[in-house]
Design a protein around this motif. Sequence first.
Motif, PDB file in Angstrom:
ATOM      1  N   GLY A 276      53.789  18.538 -22.401  1.00 21.45           N
ATOM      2  CA  GLY A 276      53.474  19.566 -21.427  1.00 21.45           C
ATOM      3  C   GLY A 276      53.416  20.964 -22.016  1.00 21.45           C
ATOM      4  N   THR A 277      52.605  21.807 -21.390  1.00 20.57           N
ATOM      5  CA  THR A 277      52.510  23.217 -21.747  1.00 20.57           C
ATOM      6  C   THR A 277      52.674  24.050 -20.486  1.00 20.57           C
ATOM      7  OG1 THR A 277      50.962  22.737 -23.551  1.00 20.57           O
ATOM      8  CG2 THR A 277      51.088  25.015 -22.786  1.00 20.57           C
ATOM      9  N   VAL A 278      53.561  25.034 -20.546  1.00 26.03           N
ATOM     10  CA  VAL A 278      53.740  25.941 -19.419  1.00 26.03           C
ATOM     11  C   VAL A 278      52.591  26.952 -19.423  1.00 26.03           C
ATOM     12  CG1 VAL A 278      55.219  27.698 -18.377  1.00 26.03           C
ATOM     13  CG2 VAL A 278      56.242  25.685 -19.458  1.00 26.03           C
ATOM     14  N   VAL A 279      51.755  26.912 -18.402  1.00 27.16           N
ATOM     15  CA  VAL A 279      50.652  27.878 -18.309  1.00 27.16           C
ATOM     16  C   VAL A 279      50.962  28.977 -17.301  1.00 27.16           C
ATOM     17  CG1 VAL A 279      48.914  26.207 -19.036  1.00 27.16           C
ATOM     18  CG2 VAL A 279      49.389  26.484 -16.604  1.00 27.16           C
ATOM     19  N   ILE A 280      51.857  28.690 -16.369  1.00 25.09           N
ATOM     20  CA  ILE A 280      52.364  29.696 -15.429  1.00 25.09           C
ATOM     21  C   ILE A 280      53.876  29.564 -15.439  1.00 25.09           C
ATOM     22  CG2 ILE A 280      52.564  30.340 -13.008  1.00 25.09           C
ATOM     23  CD1 ILE A 280      49.939  31.215 -14.081  1.00 25.09           C
ATOM     24  N   GLY A 281      54.561  30.606 -15.902  1.00 31.14           N
ATOM     25  CA  GLY A 281      56.004  30.495 -16.054  1.00 31.14           C
ATOM     26  C   GLY A 281      56.728  31.762 -15.680  1.00 31.14           C
ATOM     27  N   GLU A 282      57.869  31.954 -16.315  1.00 30.48           N
ATOM     28  CA  GLU A 282      58.731  33.088 -15.989  1.00 30.48           C
ATOM     29  C   GLU A 282      58.282  34.385 -16.645  1.00 30.48           C
ATOM     30  OE1 GLU A 282      62.112  32.953 -13.995  1.00 30.48           O
ATOM     31  OE2 GLU A 282      60.384  31.856 -13.269  1.00 30.48           O
ATOM     32  N   GLY A 283      57.217  34.325 -17.408  1.00 33.48           N
ATOM     33  CA  GLY A 283      56.716  35.518 -18.089  1.00 33.48           C
ATOM     34  C   GLY A 283      56.214  35.125 -19.459  1.00 33.48           C
ATOM     35  N   GLU A 284      55.756  36.118 -20.207  1.00 33.16           N
ATOM     36  CA  GLU A 284      55.295  35.842 -21.550  1.00 33.16           C
ATOM     37  C   GLU A 284      56.476  35.742 -22.513  1.00 33.16           C
ATOM     38  OE1 GLU A 284      51.347  38.336 -21.057  1.00 33.16           O
ATOM     39  OE2 GLU A 284      52.856  38.074 -19.533  1.00 33.16           O
ATOM     40  N   ARG A 285      56.234  35.208 -23.687  1.00 36.70           N
ATOM     41  CA  ARG A 285      57.310  34.794 -24.575  1.00 36.70           C
ATOM     42  C   ARG A 285      58.312  35.892 -24.865  1.00 36.70           C
ATOM     43  NH1 ARG A 285      56.812  31.015 -29.925  1.00 36.70           N
ATOM     44  NH2 ARG A 285      59.028  30.933 -30.398  1.00 36.70           N
TER      45      ARG A 285
ATOM     46  N   LEU B 138      61.037  28.809 -20.364  1.00 37.28           N
ATOM     47  CA  LEU B 138      59.910  28.556 -19.473  1.00 37.28           C
ATOM     48  C   LEU B 138      58.915  29.714 -19.512  1.00 37.28           C
ATOM     49  CD1 LEU B 138      61.647  26.784 -16.461  1.00 37.28           C
ATOM     50  CD2 LEU B 138      60.320  25.743 -18.304  1.00 37.28           C
ATOM     51  N   TYR B 139      58.668  30.207 -20.723  1.00 36.30           N
ATOM     52  CA  TYR B 139      57.685  31.253 -20.902  1.00 36.30           C
ATOM     53  C   TYR B 139      56.293  30.629 -20.997  1.00 36.30           C
ATOM     54  CZ  TYR B 139      58.247  29.817 -25.802  1.00 36.30           C
ATOM     55  OH  TYR B 139      58.338  29.087 -26.960  1.00 36.30           O
ATOM     56  N   ILE B 140      55.278  31.431 -20.741  1.00 37.39           N
ATOM     57  CA  ILE B 140      53.897  30.968 -20.810  1.00 37.39           C
ATOM     58  C   ILE B 140      53.587  30.524 -22.231  1.00 37.39           C
ATOM     59  CG2 ILE B 140      51.484  31.667 -20.565  1.00 37.39           C
ATOM     60  CD1 ILE B 140      52.462  33.669 -18.422  1.00 37.39           C
ATOM     61  N   GLY B 141      53.106  29.306 -22.374  1.00 36.76           N
ATOM     62  CA  GLY B 141      52.806  28.733 -23.677  1.00 36.76           C
ATOM     63  C   GLY B 141      53.888  27.832 -24.220  1.00 36.76           C
ATOM     64  N   GLU B 142      55.067  27.797 -23.583  1.00 35.45           N
ATOM     65  CA  GLU B 142      56.158  26.946 -24.065  1.00 35.45           C
ATOM     66  C   GLU B 142      55.777  25.470 -23.929  1.00 35.45           C
ATOM     67  OE1 GLU B 142      60.991  26.251 -23.494  1.00 35.45           O
ATOM     68  OE2 GLU B 142      59.953  27.791 -22.337  1.00 35.45           O
ATOM     69  N   ARG B 143      56.128  24.676 -24.939  1.00 39.10           N
ATOM     70  CA  ARG B 143      55.894  23.243 -24.907  1.00 39.10           C
ATOM     71  C   ARG B 143      57.100  22.551 -24.285  1.00 39.10           C
ATOM     72  NH1 ARG B 143      51.483  22.018 -28.238  1.00 39.10           N
ATOM     73  NH2 ARG B 143      51.534  19.985 -27.184  1.00 39.10           N
ATOM     74  N   ILE B 144      56.806  21.608 -23.401  1.00 41.04           N
ATOM     75  CA  ILE B 144      57.829  20.964 -22.584  1.00 41.04           C
ATOM     76  C   ILE B 144      57.629  19.452 -22.621  1.00 41.04           C
ATOM     77  CG2 ILE B 144      58.535  20.599 -20.166  1.00 41.04           C
ATOM     78  CD1 ILE B 144      59.682  23.119 -21.302  1.00 41.04           C
TER      79      ILE B 144
END
Length: 330
Positions: free
Chosen positions: A63-72, A78-84
């Motif tokens: 998984g990739t977070v495309v909408i999250g708690e903010g940018e890295r 859970l930042y945008i772009g984080e792998r899950i």
Amino acid sequence: MTEANPEAPRGGVVRTLTLELARVTERAAIAAARLRGQGNEKEADQAAVDAMRRELNLLPVDGTVVIGEGERDEAPMLYIGERIGRGGGAEVDLAVDPLEGTTLCAKDMPGAISVMAMAERGSLLAAPDVYMQKIAIGPGYPPGLVDLDASPADNIAALARAKGVHPAQITAIILDRPRHMNLVSAVRATGAGIRLISDGDIAGIIFTTSPDETGADIYLGTGAAPEGVIAAGALRCIGGQMQGRLILDSADKRDRAARMGISDPNRKYELTDLARGDVIVAATGVTDGALLKGVRFKPGLIQTETVVYRSSTGTVRRILGEHRAERFEA
């Protein structure tokens, strides 16, 4: 979609992940609910983020977070772009809001939820953490009935005609913010009613899908982009119409958007631009609200209420969970 997932229908996310997503939002909701009414928004939000991330990393997905708690640089988890996820499974996009309504939770007010959406890789709009202009109505209306670029008066009139009622019988949901002062005045000038909400515009948009029950006909105004994408995912499952436009009103925001592949800063996104393909959305109540009951703590037991939507089947599942309290001890 990889062929390593025989339980997934062609073009869809894995069917058995429906219950797994419920577990994710349940965990986050319980973590946040332990801090209800304590006045600390950041602590409640961080508790939900930590719990959601731990549970997400148990999922058999790439998984990739495309909408999250903010940018890295702004969000430790859970930042945008984080792998899950554990990897080795479906390639999916994730849009997460571990605690929608941090103020509601901190003040123990109605409507705080933990919510997330999952879809195939490339199916959810990847956008920076900015505001989004939004308009949404429920199902059963002709396509294109309302439009983000039309005036509030025109949208209210169009909706009233389609319903066969006077504009005074239309109710709009709008976030109670100073920026909406002119919008509120314009809607009231039509004779329509307004339900102002302090937070929780994902639930506000979902309310428009069942106006006979909720009394809400249309959502108008600006709110956070993450909530917009998640709400679009829910509408894909329940039905309805929605448009959104990112508010990129500074060079920095436009640059951030460009780095994420957004070439037109003024683009008006339709519902399927925001969320397409097979989408699963799960939400668990943190505090009691019109959409979901909040977490209940009882001796040795924790009770939750969760709703899970899936677009490919149009299924809405309500899950009443009872959890042994010792399994959730810190």
